[in-house]
Every structure is written in C-alpha cells, then in structure tokens.
Design a protein around this motif. Structure first.
Motif, PDB file in Angstrom:
ATOM      1  N   VAL A 129       0.861  -1.187   0.000  1.00 41.32           N
ATOM      2  CA  VAL A 129       0.000   0.000   0.000  1.00 41.32           C
ATOM      3  C   VAL A 129       0.894   1.233   0.000  1.00 41.32           C
ATOM      4  N   THR A 130       0.714   2.098  -1.002  1.00 42.47           N
ATOM      5  CA  THR A 130       1.477   3.347  -1.104  1.00 42.47           C
ATOM      6  C   THR A 130       0.567   4.523  -0.793  1.00 42.47           C
ATOM      7  N   VAL A 131       0.958   5.337   0.174  1.00 40.21           N
ATOM      8  CA  VAL A 131       0.152   6.485   0.574  1.00 40.21           C
ATOM      9  C   VAL A 131       0.647   7.736  -0.136  1.00 40.21           C
ATOM     10  N   ASN A 132      -0.030   8.862   0.128  1.00 42.71           N
ATOM     11  CA  ASN A 132       0.211  10.087  -0.643  1.00 42.71           C
ATOM     12  C   ASN A 132       1.635  10.614  -0.533  1.00 42.71           C
ATOM     13  N   ASN A 133       2.280  10.383   0.603  1.00 52.38           N
ATOM     14  CA  ASN A 133       3.648  10.910   0.749  1.00 52.38           C
ATOM     15  C   ASN A 133       4.697  10.013   0.093  1.00 52.38           C
ATOM     16  N   GLY A 134       4.238   8.972  -0.598  1.00 50.42           N
ATOM     17  CA  GLY A 134       5.145   8.099  -1.323  1.00 50.42           C
ATOM     18  C   GLY A 134       5.634   6.895  -0.547  1.00 50.42           C
ATOM     19  N   GLN A 135       5.311   6.813   0.739  1.00 53.54           N
ATOM     20  CA  GLN A 135       5.729   5.664   1.539  1.00 53.54           C
ATOM     21  C   GLN A 135       4.919   4.421   1.147  1.00 53.54           C
ATOM     22  N   THR A 136       5.590   3.285   1.127  1.00 52.66           N
ATOM     23  CA  THR A 136       4.932   2.014   0.810  1.00 52.66           C
ATOM     24  C   THR A 136       5.037   1.076   2.006  1.00 52.66           C
ATOM     25  N   PHE A 137       3.919   0.438   2.330  1.00 55.21           N
ATOM     26  CA  PHE A 137       3.851  -0.465   3.475  1.00 55.21           C
ATOM     27  C   PHE A 137       3.290  -1.811   3.032  1.00 55.21           C
ATOM     28  N   GLN A 138       3.819  -2.868   3.625  1.00 54.76           N
ATOM     29  CA  GLN A 138       3.239  -4.188   3.383  1.00 54.76           C
ATOM     30  C   GLN A 138       2.161  -4.449   4.431  1.00 54.76           C
ATOM     31  N   LEU A 139       0.928  -4.550   3.954  1.00 55.00           N
ATOM     32  CA  LEU A 139      -0.204  -4.793   4.830  1.00 55.00           C
ATOM     33  C   LEU A 139      -0.971  -6.021   4.319  1.00 55.00           C
ATOM     34  N   ASN A 140      -2.116  -6.284   4.908  1.00 56.40           N
ATOM     35  CA  ASN A 140      -2.853  -7.507   4.573  1.00 56.40           C
ATOM     36  C   ASN A 140      -4.324  -7.217   4.326  1.00 56.40           C
ATOM     37  N   ARG A 141      -4.947  -8.127   3.569  1.00 58.60           N
ATOM     38  CA  ARG A 141      -6.367  -7.994   3.245  1.00 58.60           C
ATOM     39  C   ARG A 141      -7.019  -9.374   3.259  1.00 58.60           C
ATOM     40  N   TYR A 142      -8.340  -9.369   3.304  1.00 60.16           N
ATOM     41  CA  TYR A 142      -9.084 -10.616   3.148  1.00 60.16           C
ATOM     42  C   TYR A 142      -9.180 -10.929   1.662  1.00 60.16           C
ATOM     43  N   GLN A 143      -9.134 -12.209   1.340  1.00 58.00           N
ATOM     44  CA  GLN A 143      -9.039 -12.578  -0.069  1.00 58.00           C
ATOM     45  C   GLN A 143      -9.851 -13.832  -0.352  1.00 58.00           C
ATOM     46  N   GLY A 144     -10.528 -13.835  -1.480  1.00 56.33           N
ATOM     47  CA  GLY A 144     -11.249 -15.013  -1.935  1.00 56.33           C
ATOM     48  C   GLY A 144     -10.442 -15.743  -2.985  1.00 56.33           C
ATOM     49  N   THR A 145     -10.278 -17.040  -2.803  1.00 55.70           N
ATOM     50  CA  THR A 145      -9.486 -17.821  -3.757  1.00 55.70           C
ATOM     51  C   THR A 145     -10.376 -18.723  -4.600  1.00 55.70           C
ATOM     52  N   THR A 146     -11.653 -18.400  -4.649  1.00 57.35           N
ATOM     53  CA  THR A 146     -12.595 -19.230  -5.403  1.00 57.35           C
ATOM     54  C   THR A 146     -13.260 -18.406  -6.497  1.00 57.35           C
ATOM     55  N   THR A 147     -13.751 -19.080  -7.513  1.00 58.67           N
ATOM     56  CA  THR A 147     -14.509 -18.426  -8.582  1.00 58.67           C
ATOM     57  C   THR A 147     -15.910 -19.026  -8.675  1.00 58.67           C
ATOM     58  N   LYS A 148     -16.362 -19.615  -7.560  1.00 62.78           N
ATOM     59  CA  LYS A 148     -17.669 -20.262  -7.510  1.00 62.78           C
ATOM     60  C   LYS A 148     -18.458 -19.738  -6.312  1.00 62.78           C
ATOM     61  N   PRO A 149     -19.767 -19.942  -6.299  1.00 62.65           N
ATOM     62  CA  PRO A 149     -20.557 -19.568  -5.120  1.00 62.65           C
ATOM     63  C   PRO A 149     -20.106 -20.343  -3.889  1.00 62.65           C
ATOM     64  N   ARG A 150     -20.346 -19.758  -2.714  1.00 65.56           N
ATOM     65  CA  ARG A 150     -20.071 -20.483  -1.475  1.00 65.56           C
ATOM     66  C   ARG A 150     -20.976 -21.720  -1.403  1.00 65.56           C
ATOM     67  N   PRO A 151     -20.465 -22.874  -1.060  1.00 62.63           N
ATOM     68  CA  PRO A 151     -21.315 -24.072  -0.975  1.00 62.63           C
ATOM     69  C   PRO A 151     -22.479 -23.907  -0.015  1.00 62.63           C
ATOM     70  N   GLU A 152     -22.227 -23.264   1.137  1.00 58.48           N
ATOM     71  CA  GLU A 152     -23.301 -23.109   2.123  1.00 58.48           C
ATOM     72  C   GLU A 152     -24.261 -21.975   1.769  1.00 58.48           C
ATOM     73  N   GLY A 153     -23.887 -21.162   0.771  1.00 56.13           N
ATOM     74  CA  GLY A 153     -24.752 -20.057   0.344  1.00 56.13           C
ATOM     75  C   GLY A 153     -24.893 -20.042  -1.171  1.00 56.13           C
ATOM     76  N   TYR A 154     -24.946 -21.226  -1.759  1.00 59.35           N
ATOM     77  CA  TYR A 154     -24.908 -21.345  -3.222  1.00 59.35           C
ATOM     78  C   TYR A 154     -26.074 -20.596  -3.869  1.00 59.35           C
ATOM     79  N   ARG A 155     -27.273 -20.835  -3.382  1.00 57.79           N
ATOM     80  CA  ARG A 155     -28.450 -20.210  -4.005  1.00 57.79           C
ATOM     81  C   ARG A 155     -28.371 -18.695  -3.904  1.00 57.79           C
ATOM     82  N   GLU A 156     -28.028 -18.187  -2.705  1.00 56.18           N
ATOM     83  CA  GLU A 156     -27.965 -16.741  -2.512  1.00 56.18           C
ATOM     84  C   GLU A 156     -26.923 -16.096  -3.423  1.00 56.18           C
TER      85      GLU A 156
END
Length: 630
Positions: free
Chosen positions: A185-212
């Motif tokens: 993540v690079t902010v306005n002053n040019g500093q870059t930081f290694q941070l983390n995010r939530y990520q989905g590694t699937t390209t399909k509906p959730r099995p428990e929420g398939y219909r929704e």
C-alpha cells in the motif's frame, strides 16, 4: 451434547473449599440481579458443547465435517446454523470459558485450531470441508495469550506448556497470512507499506450459500464479460473470510450499493492489520517465554513497524479515528465502523506508544464518531450506515449492535488507569448489558445482534439467515463485560446493591473452610442437580442434530448421533463419566441438568421445579425467581 469435564455448578467452590472460576467473579458482584444472571450465563455452556463422532475420523469420505480431537463449544443450541467449531468468534467463547473456570475446554478448542493448522496450513472458517478455502481474522495467538493470562498466577507451567505446544501453529498461521494475503500500500507521501487484506481464492458460489450467491450474481453489471462473475464470487468469499458477512464496509458505495457491487478485495481493513500486529506482539512474547531472544527481537520490530504502518495508512487526524483504506481509489474510506477501533483493542501502537497515552485515548473517546456511537439507547451500533434497504444481507450495519464488537471500544478504556475513561467504558458496558437483559425480559433468547433503536423489536435486522439464538460468542462477551465491571453493572433496578458472595479483603482465593450451613446448601444443590439429571436421562434418549441449511454433503450425524446412528454405532456401549457416575453414550452425553434460566420473567419452560429454585435462592442469597409468571 457433551458435558464438559471442567464445568461445575456455580457455588461448587464451597464444596471444593476454594474460590475459583465463575465463583471468583460472583464474589465481586454487588447487584443481586446481575449475580443471578451471571449464574444463568454460566449454566449455558453444557448445552453448547459438542464433540465429533468417531466415524467422522474413521470414514471422513462420508462426512463434510472435519474431525477435531477435543470437545468444542458451538455458537448455538439446536436448531442452529452453526454446528461446527467456528474460528474467529471462538475468541469470545474461549474468553467466557476461562472466566467460567473451564480451562480444559478452552485449551481443547485452542488445540483443535492448532490441529487444523497442522493439517491444512491455516485455520478454515470452521471445520467443514467446504470452508477450507476461507479462513477468518487471525486470533489464535490472542486465544493462547488469554489462556496464559488466566493461568499465569496459579498454574504458570500450564500456560507455558500451551505456548510451547501451539507456538509452531501460531508461527505457521502468521506465515500463511504474509504469503497468501499480503499487499503493498502506497500512501500520498510516497511511503509504501506491506499490509494484509481478506481474499477469496474461489470463482464459484459459497457451498453453504450457493443459491444466494448465484441469485445475486444475476444482477451483476456486465456479468457476461469474462471474469466479472469470478471476481464477484471472490469478493463474496473474502467478505465471508472477514467475519463481517455481510457489511457495507465491503460495498462500492456503502449507503447505496447492493451486494452485487461488493469489492472486499479492494479494501485494506483496519481490524485485520491490527490483529496481525497483535499476533506479531504475541509471537515476540511467546519466543521470549521459551528463551529465543533473536526471534523475540525480530517480532518486536515487526510489531512496531506494523504499528507505524497502521498509523500512516489508517489514522485520520481530522476524524480522530482510524478508517479502512480503499486500494481502488488509493485513499481512506469515509465511513466509521466499530472495527475502526481494533488498534486499541489489539494494543497495536506506533513505536512512540501513542495509542496507550491517556490524552490520546481521551481524544478518541471524545471524537464525533464515539459520541454518536454512544447516543443510541439500545447498545453500540456496528456502523452508522443504514444499508438494509439496498443490501438486506448487510447485518453488520445500523441498526444492529453486536455485543462482541462492543468490546473493541469498551475493553481498552476499561483497562485504563484514568477514572474518567473507565467511567465512560462502564456506562457503555451497562448499555450493552441492559439491552441484552431487557430483551430477555421480553422473552428473547440471547442473540448475536440487537436493534439499538428505541421502540423496536430487540432482535437485530438483516442477514442471510434467521437470527441465531443462545449465541455463545455473546455469552462470552457478556461474561467479559461483567468481569470488567463486576461491582458496577446492574440489572433489576429495584434491587439493593450488596455483595452476594463477599471475599475477604485483599484475597482473590478463599482457602479457609466454609461454614457447615454453606456445605449443606451446596449439597442440596448437588443432590437435586443429580436427581433431575437422572430423571431426564431415563425419560429420553440422546437427540441428534436437526438438519441445518447446508449443502447436501453434510451428514445428519456429523456432529452428534441421532437415534438411528446410536443403534448402529460401534460406540453405543461406551461409557462417559459424569459427576462420578457412568452414563452410556454413543458419542456425547446430555449436560448435567441445570436451570434453563435464572433470569426473572424470561418466558421459557423451567427445567427445575419451584423447590429447586428455592434451594438455589437460599444457597446463593438470591431473590425469589419467577418462572411462568409465578
């Protein structure tokens, strides 16, 4: 259901001749109604404890459930959506178990998570095969730290042994997040930081929420373009991974967008990075405990570095608050969420330790966001965004209060040595406790979420499923709030404040012999607990789980045996010891019979008769309880 080996009726300290567990907390409570309710909360743990069938381990191909070696607490009693050991909210469950003195159950759940890391390299959202591609906020180190804190005074070696046993799993989980979920993540002053995010590694509906998921995908803009649906499903999975499933936090325009406009993977969340900062701090501490000074210094530096990054990326000096960061627009998001306060909850501060300073805490507590947060009569809303019109699934939004999330604000201020800050936290804790208790007086079971508005039905709004009742994370959060302010919180406003179980001055454990009268009272309770248990055991056989809203892969006998499963189970003649007596069981045992509730005016059928109630009143010096209007 399984009777936890370490669960004891409140008041059993008298028989054991020492104060411990829930009785230590009762010894600090002054309000009679609160003491009565605390006993009620403690009594719910046996109803929520499970263990997996041996067949799940022996024939895993027949089950969607993943075997766990130790008993665990589920989120709610049957019928419930949650019949597994879920990850992140188990933090609040484990905290409640430790307050109740149930160290063995808490330790078993922590070891279950370590077992999952050993098998899969990370902790799945819950122990189901269809959750393997998603994890949850990384709170394993916090669970281990809680256990160590609760054991350090009397059983330091036990806490240290758990640190040694689970440290490799904590390290492996941290490595997973840094390898699989990191982003620059690079902010306005040019500093870059290694941070983390939530990520989905699937390209399909959730099995428990398939219909929704499938139905929502049909409203996607440009859904026929290559990759549009895949990206949508990834963002849905990432939101599920966050634990905030679902919230306007993850939408393109929080107050206007529907769920089809979700973009979780573009958002860098305050809470996730605060929890990872906490993990780094815990790793430093754990390595110090085992004498690895090099690793200790390494993770101290990493924690300080992330603390600086959190301040640079998320802190908004104008709002005097933290904000999630939007990668798509390369700027902070504008809306406040209770998750914004997790740097305080996780004790994650820059190198200068700014966030621990009393003046800084006063600024945050006096900010417009916190003052608005505290202005609602029915608790602390998780956001100010009323998103339900456009996003009915957005249950982590206004008007909902989640007692678990309220701890993000209350706990750090309660720990302050400044009476002004503690007073604020006490008032907010009272508001949360009162909202849950008042709802119970209206016949509402303990829930996951509540409506903060006056004149509304107590249950929270929105979500993909019906409101979950008897919610274990809420029970844990309530016990924590009571533990923070045992002498100050109150329910039943007409009650006089007086100590229910007075402790000797300066004493945290009572080793002296109890009076003969107390022993007699407790023996009455014990005898009647056993009488009712035996009566219930003879009247009914063990009941299995009722079917839940899950994929067809889920087996009806995954969690506990049904009557049919008992008949053919190779374990049907095994025996389990409960209160010194052996009880036949195929996999789990019904809990020792306890009063369903001690709370006044709760509209539920009592397990105990009036004579039992009277005995409990006498033993605990409680006011007469009123069941079914009596």
């Amino acid at each position: 259901m399984v009777v936890p080996v370490d669960w004891m009726e409140a008041g059993k300290h008298v028989k054991r001749q020492l104060w411990s567990g829930i009785d230590l907390l009762l010894g600090k409570i002054k309000n009679r109604g609160l003491a009565q309710w605390t006993v009620d909360l403690h009594s719910k743990w046996p109803q929520l404890t499970r263990k997996t069938l041996a067949d799940v381990q022996q024939n895993p191909e027949r089950h969607s459930l993943i075997h766990l070696p130790h008993p665990f607490v589920v989120h709610g009693p049957e019928p419930s959506r949650y019949r597994e050991q879920h990850y992140w909210e188990s933090y609040f469950i484990i905290h409640g178990l430790l307050i109740s003195g149930m160290h063995a159950t808490a330790k078993g759940m922590i070891l279950n998570f370590a077992h999952l890391i050993d098998r899969f390299g990370h902790i799945p959202l819950a122990n189901r095969v269809y959750y393997l591609e998603r994890t949850n906020p990384p709170l394993l180190s916090a669970m281990v730290n809680l256990y160590w804190l609760h054991q350090s005074a009397d059983h330091p070696q036990d806490g240290l042994d758990l640190i040694k046993a689970v440290l490799p799993a904590v390290q492996r989980e941290y490595d997973f997040w840094m390898k699989e979920r990191s982003v620059d993540v690079t902010v306005n002053n040019g500093q870059t930081f290694q941070l983390n995010r939530y990520q989905g590694t699937t390209t399909k509906p959730r099995p428990e929420g398939y219909r929704e998921d499938h139905e929502t995908s049909r409203s996607l803009r440009n859904r026929t373009l290559t990759g549009v649906e895949d990206k949508f499903y990834g963002n849905i999975a990432a939101a599920s991974e966050s634990g905030w499933e679902f919230s306007s936090r993850w939408l393109d325009q929080p107050a206007k967008s529907g769920l089809a406009e979700i973009r979780t993977q573009d958002i860098i969340p305050v809470d996730l990075n605060a929890f990872l900062c906490q993990t780094e701090r815990h790793l430093a501490f754990f390595y110090n405990q085992i004498g690895d000074k090099e690793k200790n210094m390494e993770y101290e530096r990493k924690s300080e570095k992330r603390g600086d990054a959190i301040h640079a990326v998320f802190w908004n000096n104008s709002a005097i608050m933290w904000r999630d960061f939007d990668l798509k627009h390369n700027k902070q998001r504008s809306d406040f969420y209770l998750s914004s306060l997790t740097p305080l909850f996780a004790s994650c501060s820059p190198k200068n330790n700014l966030y621990a300073e009393a003046d800084f805490l006063r600024r945050v507590a006096s900010s417009a966001d916190v003052q608005r947060l505290a202005s609602h009569p029915g608790g602390l809303p998780v956001s100010f965004v009323d998103a339900l019109g456009a996003c009915h699934s957005c249950q982590w939004d206004f008007p909902n209060s989640w007692p678990t999330a309220a701890l993000y604000l209350i706990e750090p201020l309660a720990k302050s040595d400044q009476e002004e800050l503690r007073s604020m936290a006490k008032n907010w804790a009272q508001k949360v406790v009162s909202s849950v208790y008042d709802a119970m007086e209206q016949g509402v079971e303990i829930s996951e979420k509540y409506d903060v508005r006056a004149g509304q039905t107590p249950y929270g709004k929105g979500g993909e499923y019906t409101v979950q009742k008897g919610f274990a994370p809420t029970i844990g959060a309530l016990l924590r709030l009571i533990e923070l302010f045992p002498a100050d919180l109150r329910v039943m406003e007409s009650d006089n404040n007086e100590v229910i179980h007075p402790l000797p001055a300066g004493v945290t454990k009572m080793e002296s012999s109890p009076t003969q009268d107390s022993i007699t009272s407790q023996e009455i309770i014990r005898k009647q607990f056993q009488e009712v248990y035996e009566e219930n055991r003879l009247k009914s056989s063990l009941q299995g789980d009722s079917p839940g809203p899950s994929p067809s892969a889920r087996s009806a006998d995954d969690d506990v045996p049904t009557k049919a499963a008992q008949a053919g189970s190779p374990l049907q003649n095994s025996q389990t010891k409960v209160d010194g007596q052996r009880v036949r069981s195929s996999e789990s045992v019904t809990p020792a019979s306890t009063p369903r509730t001690f709370s006044k005016q709760v509209k539920s059928t009592p397990t105990f008769s009036d004579r039992n109630c009277q005995s409990l009143n006498a033993a605990f010096s409680l006011p007469a309880c009123a069941w079914n209007g009596k």
